[in-house]
Design an enzyme around this catalytic site. Structure first.
Site, mmCIF file in Angstrom:
data_model
loop_
_atom_site.group_PDB
_atom_site.id
_atom_site.type_symbol
_atom_site.label_atom_id
_atom_site.label_comp_id
_atom_site.label_asym_id
_atom_site.label_seq_id
_atom_site.Cartn_x
_atom_site.Cartn_y
_atom_site.Cartn_z
ATOM 1 N N CYS A 76 0.796 -1.226 0.000
ATOM 2 C CA CYS A 76 0.000 0.000 0.000
ATOM 3 C C CYS A 76 0.836 1.287 0.000
ATOM 4 O O CYS A 76 0.585 2.170 -0.827
ATOM 5 C CB CYS A 76 -0.983 0.047 1.161
ATOM 6 S SG CYS A 76 -1.275 -1.495 1.978
ATOM 7 N N ARG B 130 6.552 -11.280 5.515
ATOM 8 C CA ARG B 130 5.991 -11.079 6.846
ATOM 9 C C ARG B 130 6.536 -12.160 7.756
ATOM 10 O O ARG B 130 6.544 -13.336 7.386
ATOM 11 C CB ARG B 130 4.465 -11.187 6.807
ATOM 12 C CG ARG B 130 3.833 -10.162 5.900
ATOM 13 C CD ARG B 130 2.327 -10.326 5.870
ATOM 14 N NE ARG B 130 1.751 -9.361 4.933
ATOM 15 C CZ ARG B 130 0.475 -9.319 4.590
ATOM 16 N NH1 ARG B 130 -0.369 -10.190 5.134
ATOM 17 N NH2 ARG B 130 0.033 -8.427 3.741
ATOM 18 N N GLN C 114 1.570 -11.000 -3.511
ATOM 19 C CA GLN C 114 0.152 -10.633 -3.536
ATOM 20 C C GLN C 114 -0.203 -10.145 -4.926
ATOM 21 O O GLN C 114 0.570 -9.402 -5.538
ATOM 22 C CB GLN C 114 -0.108 -9.484 -2.570
ATOM 23 C CG GLN C 114 -0.067 -9.874 -1.114
ATOM 24 C CD GLN C 114 -0.420 -8.690 -0.237
ATOM 25 O OE1 GLN C 114 0.159 -7.621 -0.372
ATOM 26 N NE2 GLN C 114 -1.368 -8.889 0.669
ATOM 27 N N ASP D 188 -1.892 -7.682 -5.954
ATOM 28 C CA ASP D 188 -2.397 -6.555 -5.194
ATOM 29 C C ASP D 188 -2.838 -5.422 -6.113
ATOM 30 O O ASP D 188 -2.288 -5.253 -7.192
ATOM 31 C CB ASP D 188 -1.237 -6.044 -4.319
ATOM 32 C CG ASP D 188 -1.744 -5.425 -3.040
ATOM 33 O OD1 ASP D 188 -2.972 -5.329 -2.863
ATOM 34 O OD2 ASP D 188 -0.900 -5.037 -2.215
ATOM 35 N N HIS E 166 -4.594 -1.201 -5.644
ATOM 36 C CA HIS E 166 -5.263 -0.172 -4.854
ATOM 37 C C HIS E 166 -6.050 0.693 -5.803
ATOM 38 O O HIS E 166 -5.528 1.154 -6.811
ATOM 39 C CB HIS E 166 -4.243 0.637 -4.062
ATOM 40 C CG HIS E 166 -3.603 -0.188 -2.990
ATOM 41 N ND1 HIS E 166 -2.494 -0.948 -3.222
ATOM 42 C CD2 HIS E 166 -3.965 -0.413 -1.705
ATOM 43 C CE1 HIS E 166 -2.184 -1.611 -2.118
ATOM 44 N NE2 HIS E 166 -3.052 -1.316 -1.179
ATOM 45 N N LYS F 118 -14.895 -5.012 4.821
ATOM 46 C CA LYS F 118 -14.314 -5.774 3.715
ATOM 47 C C LYS F 118 -15.237 -6.887 3.258
ATOM 48 O O LYS F 118 -16.139 -7.306 3.976
ATOM 49 C CB LYS F 118 -12.975 -6.379 4.150
ATOM 50 C CG LYS F 118 -13.119 -7.357 5.303
ATOM 51 C CD LYS F 118 -11.819 -8.114 5.558
ATOM 52 C CE LYS F 118 -11.981 -9.072 6.714
ATOM 53 N NZ LYS F 118 -10.819 -9.925 6.940
ATOM 54 N N HIS G 137 -8.427 -1.524 -1.156
ATOM 55 C CA HIS G 137 -7.286 -2.438 -1.245
ATOM 56 C C HIS G 137 -7.861 -3.796 -1.611
ATOM 57 O O HIS G 137 -8.804 -4.243 -0.996
ATOM 58 C CB HIS G 137 -6.612 -2.474 0.125
ATOM 59 C CG HIS G 137 -5.572 -3.547 0.260
ATOM 60 N ND1 HIS G 137 -4.250 -3.247 0.359
ATOM 61 C CD2 HIS G 137 -5.680 -4.874 0.303
ATOM 62 C CE1 HIS G 137 -3.569 -4.388 0.456
ATOM 63 N NE2 HIS G 137 -4.411 -5.392 0.428
#
Length: 641
Positions: free
Chosen positions: A335, A364, A382, A384, A386, A470, A516
């Site tokens: 992000c 992580r 990911q 991912d 945004h 979410k 996200h």
RNA sequence: GCUGGUGUAGCUCAGUGGUAGGGCAACGCACUCGUAAUGCGUAGGUCCACGGUUCAAGUCCGUGCACCAGCUCCA
């Protein structure tokens, strides 16, 4: 008192009550008395030790009903506890419920149970079951119950009694010498418990609290018929064969290296091909839908992570290091990077929505015990993105996302999806960031989008993360297990922390909404799921090796090479098995590698300039010209079947 | 992280405190092969790592790492 029981066929029985369940069963059919396990009254399961006190819809459950299995398993848990008590008189018992496919009981004993002990306990259970001990229900006052368990030194039970609601009746079930605090329901006697097996022992905390006593949890399974138990064990073996860790090794897809550390996957050449196919499709699909691809660094300065809040809230999961008297963070999320790109210039409302997507590899720190193949790793990619948008773009964007997720799943063969909407705990609003109107708008747009797409959604109160509501999507795989993949999350936090802005039509600076989202979730995990779903037999478009050419003997190696070359030229991933082995051997190797097409070439084929095709799906398919085979294969690839 | 289990050749697995083993794979030779394993031979070891006990440790003890089954966690 008159009691009316409405039977499934809408017939109504008028009985004088309250009456024992057995009497009600007998009133329906004397014959059922032998086979009944329990009954259902207005959705509540009552066992044969209970009394019927009210009217309602009434159904008799036999060993053919799904609900009966949980009664059986719960009873088997008691039988196991009984056996453990016989063998370990000092054992303290905690909880012993039925679970999917079986049951467990949490037990505190000094020594730890070994697999041998499980065999002994199981043998004891069999012995006790034969005694046909009836389950006997008893009611006690709160004080008597507490005293009783205190005297027996069953500390967990004493604690549990103290926590039961005042108004609740405290019931016990006695089976042989074993008495347990329990609401039931149970089968009539232990004679019904025939097809069970103890499986594993594992640690578990009392009340799932890490700070409390650690107990030993024995897992078992139980069925009405030996045949069902057998089928279940076969099913477990099937699942084991599909294990992506094992297949990943066998098929040369990926592996973990002890030298490198836990939770870090290495992608071998074949796995990399598979990954690339997925990534290429993903990129194409995103460009088609108006996403912009970006790439952001893997590490950046700690200050940025302080701004984002990660250093304060997520520090224990981050890999950090010092360099030039600076803290650097290996990114656990994408992000902040995407926000920096968004902020490169001042955006107008006309620029929105802005959709920034990245196959972003993040790291992580996860506790060592949580790691599990590709499903839970420390380094993963990911898929991912945004989405920065204005309030009036919300519903459209979320609708597109849900549809995108659905399309993406369908392409990979997953059509059975469930959706969960996680919202905040309305009784505890202070835990969450963002204004009421933001939460309401976000939730309303999520709901509206879900409605538009026609999905049913399960509402999860209080399950939202602190920064926004979410939607999570779960898929069901070929053997019925569900896995969470897509997540679509609102973020009210980062726009504030980074002061993300756009200029509205009125000339005012405003925070955009940030959505996200990840559709696969993690690429590693998704490939793990995909591997298990297909049991390693990937559809042609994904198969690392699509065709392998098998020369009948070394005389036909040159021709085989020519065939491989032609297949490759047409875009097929083809290999040659040049080994000096018999055809049967080569076919076996290709089958074990789960290669979709085996191309046999010998004298016949060389002469005709053709090939013989054997497919993994249907075996020998006879002669083809190379062109015909290519047409078929390329068509199959294009259709992603 | 916690409880329990496991760690031996590339893979899969035997191994009783006393010289390190099988099968598959690899390599070589012979066979030149028609739809799920041709035969023979050769080579291959830091027995996870580091300490300790012992005349002697793959084996027993301790610590760490990794993996497995769960628990817990999963901004």
């Amino acid at each position: 008192m008159q009691i009316d029981l409405i039977l499934p066929d809408e017939r109504v029985l008028n009985l004088e009550g309250p009456l024992p369940v057995d009497d009600a069963i007998a009133a329906v059919s004397e014959g059922l008395l032998r086979r009944a396990i329990a009954v259902e009254l207005d959705g509540e399961i009552l066992d044969r030790h209970s009394e019927i006190k009210t009217s309602g819809r009434f159904r008799i459950l036999t060993n053919k009903d799904e609900e009966s299995l949980s009664v059986l398993r719960h009873s088997t848990a008691h039988l196991m506890a009984y056996a453990v008590q016989e063998l370990y008189p000092e054992a303290k018992f905690a909880f012993g419920p039925d679970v999917e496919d079986g049951f467990y009981y949490d037990i505190l004993v000094d020594e730890s149970f070994t697999p041998d002990d499980l065999v002994k306990i199981e043998a004891k259970m069999k012995e006790l079951a034969k005694g046909k001990h009836p389950f006997i229900k008893k009611i006690m006052s709160r004080q008597d119950a507490a005293d009783y368990f205190a005297e027996k030194q069953q500390d967990f039970k004493v604690e549990h009694v103290g926590e039961l609601p005042e108004e609740e009746e405290i019931s016990f079930y006695e089976v042989g010498e074993f008495v347990d605090l329990c609401g039931g329901p149970h089968v009539a006697d232990t004679g019904m418990l025939k097809a069970f097996k103890l499986r594993t022992v594992a640690g578990a905390y009392w009340r799932a609290d890490e700070t409390r006593e650690q107990l030993q949890r024995i897992y078992g399974t139980s069925w009405f018929k030996a045949k069902d138990l057998e089928a279940y064990l076969v099913r477990l073996e099937e699942a084991e064969k599909r294990d992506h860790r094992k297949l990943g090794q066998q098929l040369g897809l990926f592996g973990m290296k002890e030298e490198a550390g836990g939770g870090l996957a290495f992608w071998y050449p074949k796995g990399t091909v598979l990954r690339e196919q997925i990534e290429n499709w993903w990129k194409q699909a995103h460009r088609e839908r108006g996403y912009d691809m970006v790439v952001t660094p893997h590490i950046f300065k700690g200050d940025l992570w302080r701004t984002s809040g990660h250093l304060d809230f997520y520090a224990e999961n981050m890999y950090t290091f010092e360099q030039d008297e600076q803290t650097y963070v290996v990114k656990p999320m994408n992000c902040p990077g995407h926000i920096l790109i968004y902020q490169d210039d001042l955006k107008s409302y006309r620029d929105l929505p802005q959709r920034l997507a990245e196959l972003g590899t993040v790291y992580r720190y996860e506790r060592s015990g949580t790691l599990h193949g590709l499903m839970r790793v420390r380094g993963f990619t990911q898929d991912d993105a945004h989405i920065f948008c204005t309030p009036d773009q919300l519903v459209d964007e979320v609708t597109k996302l849900i549809e995108f997720s659905r399309d993406l799943h369908a392409i990979f063969g997953f059509t059975e999806l469930t959706t969960e909407l996680s919202v905040r705990d309305s009784a505890n609003k202070s835990k969450y960031i963002g204004e009421d109107e933001e939460w309401d708008a976000a939730e309303a747009s999520l709901m509206e989008a879900v409605d538009r797409v026609g999905l049913s959604v399960k509402r999860m109160e209080g399950e939202a993360v602190f920064y926004g509501p979410k939607i999570d999507v779960k898929l069901k795989d070929a053997i019925g297990r569900s896995w969470q993949t897509s997540t679509i999350q609102f973020d009210f936090n980062l726009p504030r922390r980074f002061n993300v802005e756009y200029v509205g039509a009125d000339g005012q600076h405003k925070h955009p909404y940030i959505i996200h989202r990840a559709l696969f979730g993690s690429l590693e995990r998704f490939i793990g799921i995909l591997t298990e779903h297909h049991a390693g037999e990937f559809p042609l478009w994904l198969a690392p090796v699509q065709a392998i050419v098998l020369p009948l003997s070394e005389h036909f190696r040159d021709y085989g090479e020519k065939v491989v070359e032609e297949l490759r030229k047409a875009g097929l991933r083809a290999d040659l098995d040049a080994k000096d082995e018999k055809l049967g051997y080569k076919i076996r190797q290709a089958e074990l590698q789960k290669i979709p097409y085996m191309i046999v070439v010998g004298a016949k084929e060389q002469e005709a300039g053709g090939i013989t095709v054997r497919s993994k799906k249907s075996g020998d398919e006879g002669s083809f010209s190379i062109a015909d085979f290519l047409n078929r294969a390329l068509d199959e690839i294009a259709n992603k079947h």
